[in-house]
Design a protein around this motif. Structure first.
Motif, PDB file in Angstrom:
ATOM      1  N   TYR A 101       5.386   2.932  -8.585  1.00 41.23           N
ATOM      2  CA  TYR A 101       4.325   3.539  -7.787  1.00 41.23           C
ATOM      3  C   TYR A 101       3.472   4.474  -8.651  1.00 41.23           C
ATOM      4  O   TYR A 101       2.241   4.511  -8.513  1.00 41.23           O
ATOM      5  CB  TYR A 101       4.931   4.320  -6.615  1.00 41.23           C
ATOM      6  CG  TYR A 101       4.045   4.308  -5.398  1.00 41.23           C
ATOM      7  CD1 TYR A 101       2.926   5.129  -5.320  1.00 41.23           C
ATOM      8  CD2 TYR A 101       4.313   3.447  -4.331  1.00 41.23           C
ATOM      9  CE1 TYR A 101       2.105   5.106  -4.207  1.00 41.23           C
ATOM     10  CE2 TYR A 101       3.482   3.429  -3.214  1.00 41.23           C
ATOM     11  CZ  TYR A 101       2.391   4.256  -3.171  1.00 41.23           C
ATOM     12  OH  TYR A 101       1.569   4.219  -2.080  1.00 41.23           O
ATOM     13  N   GLN A 121      -2.893   7.919  -1.996  1.00 41.06           N
ATOM     14  CA  GLN A 121      -2.337   7.485  -3.276  1.00 41.06           C
ATOM     15  C   GLN A 121      -1.898   8.666  -4.133  1.00 41.06           C
ATOM     16  O   GLN A 121      -0.821   8.643  -4.751  1.00 41.06           O
ATOM     17  CB  GLN A 121      -3.370   6.652  -4.036  1.00 41.06           C
ATOM     18  CG  GLN A 121      -3.747   5.346  -3.380  1.00 41.06           C
ATOM     19  CD  GLN A 121      -4.584   4.472  -4.294  1.00 41.06           C
ATOM     20  OE1 GLN A 121      -4.186   4.133  -5.402  1.00 41.06           O
ATOM     21  NE2 GLN A 121      -5.775   4.114  -3.823  1.00 41.06           N
ATOM     22  N   ASN A 172       1.330  10.222  -2.693  1.00 42.96           N
ATOM     23  CA  ASN A 172       2.511   9.404  -2.954  1.00 42.96           C
ATOM     24  C   ASN A 172       2.946   9.475  -4.412  1.00 42.96           C
ATOM     25  O   ASN A 172       4.153   9.552  -4.714  1.00 42.96           O
ATOM     26  CB  ASN A 172       2.234   7.951  -2.558  1.00 42.96           C
ATOM     27  CG  ASN A 172       2.080   7.782  -1.064  1.00 42.96           C
ATOM     28  OD1 ASN A 172       2.614   8.562  -0.281  1.00 42.96           O
ATOM     29  ND2 ASN A 172       1.354   6.746  -0.650  1.00 42.96           N
ATOM     30  N   TRP A 194      11.377   2.087  -8.246  1.00 38.75           N
ATOM     31  CA  TRP A 194      10.284   2.134  -7.270  1.00 38.75           C
ATOM     32  C   TRP A 194       9.326   3.286  -7.563  1.00 38.75           C
ATOM     33  O   TRP A 194       8.105   3.116  -7.482  1.00 38.75           O
ATOM     34  CB  TRP A 194      10.866   2.255  -5.870  1.00 38.75           C
ATOM     35  CG  TRP A 194       9.825   2.429  -4.804  1.00 38.75           C
ATOM     36  CD1 TRP A 194       9.492   3.577  -4.168  1.00 38.75           C
ATOM     37  CD2 TRP A 194       8.967   1.414  -4.276  1.00 38.75           C
ATOM     38  NE1 TRP A 194       8.491   3.357  -3.250  1.00 38.75           N
ATOM     39  CE2 TRP A 194       8.142   2.029  -3.298  1.00 38.75           C
ATOM     40  CE3 TRP A 194       8.826   0.053  -4.524  1.00 38.75           C
ATOM     41  CZ2 TRP A 194       7.194   1.320  -2.587  1.00 38.75           C
ATOM     42  CZ3 TRP A 194       7.867  -0.650  -3.800  1.00 38.75           C
ATOM     43  CH2 TRP A 194       7.071  -0.019  -2.853  1.00 38.75           C
ATOM     44  N   ASN A 239       1.263   2.289 -10.761  1.00 41.52           N
ATOM     45  CA  ASN A 239       0.242   1.633  -9.945  1.00 41.52           C
ATOM     46  C   ASN A 239      -0.887   2.587  -9.580  1.00 41.52           C
ATOM     47  O   ASN A 239      -2.079   2.255  -9.684  1.00 41.52           O
ATOM     48  CB  ASN A 239       0.904   1.072  -8.682  1.00 41.52           C
ATOM     49  CG  ASN A 239      -0.018   0.165  -7.909  1.00 41.52           C
ATOM     50  OD1 ASN A 239      -0.774  -0.599  -8.494  1.00 41.52           O
ATOM     51  ND2 ASN A 239       0.046   0.233  -6.590  1.00 41.52           N
ATOM     52  N   CYS A 255       6.511  11.039  -5.855  1.00 42.89           N
ATOM     53  CA  CYS A 255       7.393  10.316  -6.773  1.00 42.89           C
ATOM     54  C   CYS A 255       7.661  11.121  -8.043  1.00 42.89           C
ATOM     55  O   CYS A 255       8.787  11.115  -8.563  1.00 42.89           O
ATOM     56  CB  CYS A 255       6.787   8.961  -7.122  1.00 42.89           C
ATOM     57  SG  CYS A 255       6.715   7.793  -5.736  1.00 42.89           S
TER      58      CYS A 255
END
Length: 249
Positions: A63, A87, A90, A59, A66, A94
């Motif tokens: 992310y 964005q 996040n 995941w 992306n 990560c």
């Protein structure tokens, strides 16, 4: 001195006649939350922890890729219309979690509590952040405002109700899944702390047939030759009195 049995509501103790039996030791209070012994009603905690950590790693990689496509490469991907600050935050979160995830993979493999517990703290922090985002989008920013224009013009009340119901259901399921993942990782940490660090008994079972065993009574004994590969005690005029014999060690 004669003895008698002194009965109490919680235990049975033995006390001398005329003596005084003390109060029973207070029972240990049950823990507020007991750790799991299995994952998904049949799998081991180690397997469950590996599944959770690997899914979390995939995941995070998805992310990061992306957001990189949306922000750096300017290629529209999932969440292209999301705020740039959201964005970026996040993706950064990560990236920060990758060392914890790789450390947790090694911790599960080698049964190291410290590595896995650090990942547990990161997982709990991620769950709290997710709850914050969910609370913001459900209660502060109305989900009905994100409906398409066609649904707003025709049957907006019904569409808004269905959207809210789907959002609440998805939120509850997501929170339950994340709580279960946190519970599994915490249970594995508790199991590792109780059972000790290291590979444990598994490596002994894996190599149980690799050691070459000497036949019993290989060097001395009172039995005749041919039975258990033994020899007479006084054969050769010298009897070995040390055990194990030096010739075999």
């Amino acid at each position: 001195e004669s003895w008698k049995l002194a009965l109490s509501p919680q235990c049975l103790v033995v006390a001398p006649r005329g003596g005084r039996s003390g109060p029973p030791a207070p029972a240990q209070k049950d823990r507020l939350m007991r750790p799991l012994s299995q994952f998904c009603c049949g799998c081991s905690l180690g397997f469950g922890a590996q599944v959770i950590i690997i899914c979390h790693l995939l995941w995070c990689i998805f992310y990061i890729a992306n957001v990189s496509a949306n922000v750096i490469l300017r290629i529209p991907a999932i969440g292209f219309n999301v705020n740039l600050v959201t964005q970026t935050f996040n993706a950064a979160w990560c990236l920060v979690g990758l060392p914890f995830i790789f450390a947790a993979l090694w911790g599960v493999y080698a049964r190291l509590e410290v590595h896995t517990r650090l990942y547990l703290y990161y997982l709990v922090a991620s769950f709290i952040l997710d709850l914050g985002f969910i609370f913001f989008y459900l209660f502060i920013q109305d989900s009905c405002s994100m409906l398409p224009s066609t649904l707003k013009q025709n049957g907006s009340a019904f569409a808004c109700g269905v959207t809210r119901l789907i959002a609440v259901t998805f939120t509850v399921i997501t929170c339950l899944v994340q709580l279960y993942c946190v519970y599994v990782i915490w249970s594995f940490c508790e199991d590792t702390r109780a059972g000790g660090a290291g590979f444990g008994f598994g490596d002994l079972m894996a190599s149980k047939g690799q050691r070459h065993r000497q036949p019993p009574l290989a060097s001395y004994g009172a039995m005749n030759p041919g039975v258990g590969a033994s020899q007479r005690i006084f054969d050769g005029g010298f009897h070995e009195t040390e055990f194990p014999p030096r010739s075999n060690w």
